[in-house]
Write an enzyme that holds these catalytic residues in place. Structure first.
Site, PDB file in Angstrom:
ATOM      1  N   GLY A 218      -1.070  -3.889   6.651  1.00 61.03           N
ATOM      2  CA  GLY A 218       0.046  -2.944   6.752  1.00 61.03           C
ATOM      3  C   GLY A 218       0.983  -2.989   5.554  1.00 61.03           C
ATOM      4  O   GLY A 218       0.564  -3.077   4.395  1.00 61.03           O
ATOM      5  N   ASP A 238       0.782 -15.448   6.681  1.00 58.77           N
ATOM      6  CA  ASP A 238       0.587 -14.761   7.970  1.00 58.77           C
ATOM      7  C   ASP A 238       0.157 -15.803   9.003  1.00 58.77           C
ATOM      8  O   ASP A 238      -0.081 -16.967   8.655  1.00 58.77           O
ATOM      9  CB  ASP A 238      -0.444 -13.621   7.863  1.00 58.77           C
ATOM     10  CG  ASP A 238      -0.079 -12.440   8.786  1.00 58.77           C
ATOM     11  OD1 ASP A 238      -0.054 -12.649  10.021  1.00 58.77           O
ATOM     12  OD2 ASP A 238       0.183 -11.340   8.279  1.00 58.77           O
ATOM     13  N   TYR A 353      13.954  -4.739  19.655  1.00 61.10           N
ATOM     14  CA  TYR A 353      13.592  -4.489  18.248  1.00 61.10           C
ATOM     15  C   TYR A 353      14.820  -3.993  17.455  1.00 61.10           C
ATOM     16  O   TYR A 353      15.094  -4.468  16.352  1.00 61.10           O
ATOM     17  CB  TYR A 353      12.469  -3.446  18.232  1.00 61.10           C
ATOM     18  CG  TYR A 353      11.893  -3.137  16.874  1.00 61.10           C
ATOM     19  CD1 TYR A 353      11.011  -4.017  16.249  1.00 61.10           C
ATOM     20  CD2 TYR A 353      12.195  -1.939  16.223  1.00 61.10           C
ATOM     21  CE1 TYR A 353      10.454  -3.710  15.008  1.00 61.10           C
ATOM     22  CE2 TYR A 353      11.648  -1.624  14.990  1.00 61.10           C
ATOM     23  CZ  TYR A 353      10.768  -2.510  14.388  1.00 61.10           C
ATOM     24  OH  TYR A 353      10.227  -2.202  13.166  1.00 61.10           O
TER      25      TYR A 353
HETATM   26  P1  NAD Z   1       1.960  -4.838  11.161  1.00 58.16           P
HETATM   27  O1  NAD Z   1       1.965  -5.187  12.603  1.00 58.16           O
HETATM   28  O2  NAD Z   1       0.843  -4.010  10.638  1.00 58.16           O
HETATM   29  O3  NAD Z   1       2.036  -6.169  10.285  1.00 58.16           O
HETATM   30  C1  NAD Z   1       2.913  -7.217  10.598  1.00 58.16           C
HETATM   31  C2  NAD Z   1       2.310  -8.521  10.094  1.00 58.16           C
HETATM   32  O4  NAD Z   1       3.213  -9.581  10.473  1.00 58.16           O
HETATM   33  C3  NAD Z   1       0.960  -8.835  10.751  1.00 58.16           C
HETATM   34  O5  NAD Z   1       0.020  -9.179   9.772  1.00 58.16           O
HETATM   35  C4  NAD Z   1       1.272  -9.990  11.679  1.00 58.16           C
HETATM   36  O6  NAD Z   1       0.194 -10.874  11.883  1.00 58.16           O
HETATM   37  C5  NAD Z   1       2.436 -10.665  10.954  1.00 58.16           C
HETATM   38  N1  NAD Z   1       3.208 -11.505  11.877  1.00 58.16           N
HETATM   39  C6  NAD Z   1       3.635 -11.183  13.126  1.00 58.16           C
HETATM   40  N2  NAD Z   1       4.226 -12.242  13.709  1.00 58.16           N
HETATM   41  C7  NAD Z   1       4.191 -13.249  12.795  1.00 58.16           C
HETATM   42  C8  NAD Z   1       4.627 -14.595  12.820  1.00 58.16           C
HETATM   43  N3  NAD Z   1       5.224 -15.122  13.900  1.00 58.16           N
HETATM   44  N4  NAD Z   1       4.433 -15.368  11.722  1.00 58.16           N
HETATM   45  C9  NAD Z   1       3.812 -14.856  10.630  1.00 58.16           C
HETATM   46  N5  NAD Z   1       3.372 -13.588  10.560  1.00 58.16           N
HETATM   47  C10 NAD Z   1       3.545 -12.790  11.638  1.00 58.16           C
HETATM   48  O7  NAD Z   1       3.400  -4.142  10.885  1.00 58.16           O
HETATM   49  P2  NAD Z   1       3.853  -3.149   9.714  1.00 58.16           P
HETATM   50  O8  NAD Z   1       3.854  -1.767  10.246  1.00 58.16           O
HETATM   51  O9  NAD Z   1       3.139  -3.437   8.453  1.00 58.16           O
HETATM   52  O10 NAD Z   1       5.379  -3.596   9.586  1.00 58.16           O
HETATM   53  C11 NAD Z   1       5.843  -4.539   8.622  1.00 58.16           C
HETATM   54  C12 NAD Z   1       7.358  -4.648   8.750  1.00 58.16           C
HETATM   55  O11 NAD Z   1       7.971  -3.387   8.568  1.00 58.16           O
HETATM   56  C13 NAD Z   1       7.816  -5.154  10.119  1.00 58.16           C
HETATM   57  O12 NAD Z   1       8.929  -6.006   9.968  1.00 58.16           O
HETATM   58  C14 NAD Z   1       8.218  -3.872  10.821  1.00 58.16           C
HETATM   59  O13 NAD Z   1       9.159  -4.096  11.837  1.00 58.16           O
HETATM   60  C15 NAD Z   1       8.812  -3.069   9.667  1.00 58.16           C
HETATM   61  N6  NAD Z   1       8.814  -1.616   9.900  1.00 58.16           N
HETATM   62  C16 NAD Z   1       7.645  -0.902  10.021  1.00 58.16           C
HETATM   63  C17 NAD Z   1       7.713   0.492  10.227  1.00 58.16           C
HETATM   64  C18 NAD Z   1       6.467   1.349  10.325  1.00 58.16           C
HETATM   65  O14 NAD Z   1       6.600   2.573  10.437  1.00 58.16           O
HETATM   66  N7  NAD Z   1       5.268   0.794  10.257  1.00 58.16           N
HETATM   67  C19 NAD Z   1       8.940   1.116  10.337  1.00 58.16           C
HETATM   68  C20 NAD Z   1      10.093   0.350  10.240  1.00 58.16           C
HETATM   69  C21 NAD Z   1      10.022  -1.007  10.000  1.00 58.16           C
END
Ligand code: NAD
Length: 447
Positions: A218, A238, A353
């Protein structure tokens, strides 16, 4: 992720329907490719009388080899790549017409993916109440202009503190270029700080060590790629369960991997040890790991609340405490958090969240002033609708609403978040601290 509506809207039938029915019209966004010029057309620069940023702006435009025009007459039929206006000289609301007089005759000549940039002085840093009011008013102008510009254009307001003129280059380059494709309607503050301009703007992070949490996929994966492209050695972190994907990413970006659950009790000390022993410390820390555990408040169990707040907020606070206390993060370092528009506007089913993501903004506000002395900047990005696995799982109609409810009428890409983080991380961004920049195409949600 495929945006079928966008594909349809670009077909010949689609174009006709979009026009006739007044449907959203998402323009293709130009994204940065290495070697691409910062701007690919003429830039019109103007200033209110007594503006103090002319030399700084023209210096940056010269260094990026832009064709600079200072009067609309010079442009003829050409379309502008950018319109840049120094409004620092506006001292009273009566003089805000300077903005109108600069932009009105030329705004319709802004080319596709064009840039509107207004420069001002932080209202809290000027002497008189009337000047403060006039400078504050620039926000409304810029946000409204962002909603009007067509064909993938964006608009930003950059406040530059008196004495911070030399710190403008990294920010101006970012907002002029395709790196800021999905960032619009933002207000950025640049303060005074000793700025170390990169020797090579294509590799501004050469020699730096960056930690990216949640890097296996991601947005985190895109951050690792972009920081590595910009020259950093990236330590990709991760959870052990994501170990296979993590090592693929780490190998691809020629970085290293560390498997760690950031919520475990010994995570801060383990991480500090790893960074100190293997890399002699760290320069850039990106707290990207995050989870959603959605339920409406009345139906939410303890576990959902606790895990979302712990992963998204408390774990990063505990890690920051140790990295800062033990000087693992070098002076002049960068702390960067991932907030969300949910943390700004709130979102249905996301009390946990939204709390955690508003807390990430709290981290910026609490730490940025305290760390100024060490030259460590603290900023956050607040993504809106980004095309990832997370958003592809949203039900169709909610997903379509999320995609279209912004000035660019489309979702952003993980790389858009990553480019914004790379700008924060740049040595040229030493004066950029305490900012929360939304990467949301100017979403209608939130302020
Ligand atoms: P995703 O779920 O694809 O990736 C998140 C990653 O964090 C995963 O690889 C997961 O294994 C890792 N992770 C989770 N818990 C963990 C832990 N305890 N220790 C270590 N690693 C851990 O999410 P994404 O969409 O790529 O989002 C990344 C960030 O961006 C997040 O903080 C999310 O809240 C924020 N965000 C995303 C969006 C969106 O539209 N995708 C919008 C706003 C904010």
């Amino acid at each position: 992720m495929t945006d079928r509506y966008q594909q349809l809207a670009r077909s010949s039938v689609g174009r006709m329907l979009v026009k006739r029915l007044g449907l959203p019209n998402p323009a293709p966004l130009r994204r940065y490719q290495p070697g691409q010029p910062v701007v690919d057309g003429p830039v019109l620069f103007g200033s209110a009388p007594k503006g103090r940023l002319g030399d700084a702006v023209l210096g940056v435009l010269k260094s990026v080899e832009a064709t600079v025009l200072t009067s609309a007459a010079e442009a003829g039929e050409q379309r502008y790549a950018a319109l840049v206006f120094d409004a620092t000289g506006i001292e009273r609301s009566e003089d805000l017409g300077e903005l109108y007089r600069f932009f009105h005759p030329v705004i319709r000549q802004l080319g596709s993916n064009g840039r509107v940039i207004v420069l001002g002085t932080q209202p809290e840093l000027v002497d008189s109440p009337r000047q403060s009011v006039a400078q504050r008013a620039l926000e409304g102008f810029t946000r409204a202009a962002g909603k009007e510009v067509q064909r993938g254009g964006t608009a930003q307001l950059v406040y530059v503190a008196p004495g911070a003129e030399d710190g403008l280059a990294a920010t101006l380059r970012f907002f002029l270029s395709a790196r800021s494709a999905y960032v619009s309607g933002q207000v950025v503050r640049i303060g005074t700080a000793p700025v170390g301009e990169p020797a090579d703007w294509e590799k501004p992070l050469a020699g730096k060590v960056a930690l990216v949490t949640g890097a296996a996929r991601g947005i985190g994966e895109a951050i690792a790629e972009v920081l590595s492209r910009d020259g950093a050695h990236v330590v990709c972190l991760d959870i052990p369960a994501a170990g296979e994907d993590l090592s693929k990413v780490a190998n691809r970006v020629r970085g290293t991997a560390i498997q760690l659950d950031i919520t475990s009790a010994d995570a801060p000390t383990k991480l500090a040890e790893h960074l100190r022993e293997r890399h002699g410390g760290v320069d850039i820390v990106v707290h990207n790991a995050g989870i959603t555990r959605d339920k409406t408040l009345g139906r939410m169990d303890d576990a959902r609340w606790d895990s979302a707040v712990d992963v998204n907020l408390s774990a990063q606070e505990r890690i920051n405490e140790v990295l800062l206390r033990d000087n693992v993060i070098h002076d002049g370092g960068r702390l960067i958090g991932l907030s969300s528009i949910s943390g700004i506007a709130g979102n249905f089913g996301q009390t946990n969240y939204s709390t955690s993501k508003a807390g990430v903004i709290g981290v910026v506000q609490a730490l940025a002033p305290a760390l100024r002395e060490r030259g460590i900047t603290v900023n956050a990005v607040a993504p809106g609708f980004i095309e990832t696995r997370l958003t592809s799982a949203i039900p169709l109609f909610t997903r379509e609403a999320g995609r279209r409810m912004n000035s660019l009428a489309q979702g952003g890409l993980p790389v858009d978040v990553a480019e914004t983080i790379a700008w924060f991380a740049s040595p040229g961004s030493a004066g950029v601290t305490g900012n929360v920049v939304r990467v949301c195409g100017q979403s209608l949600l939130g302020a």
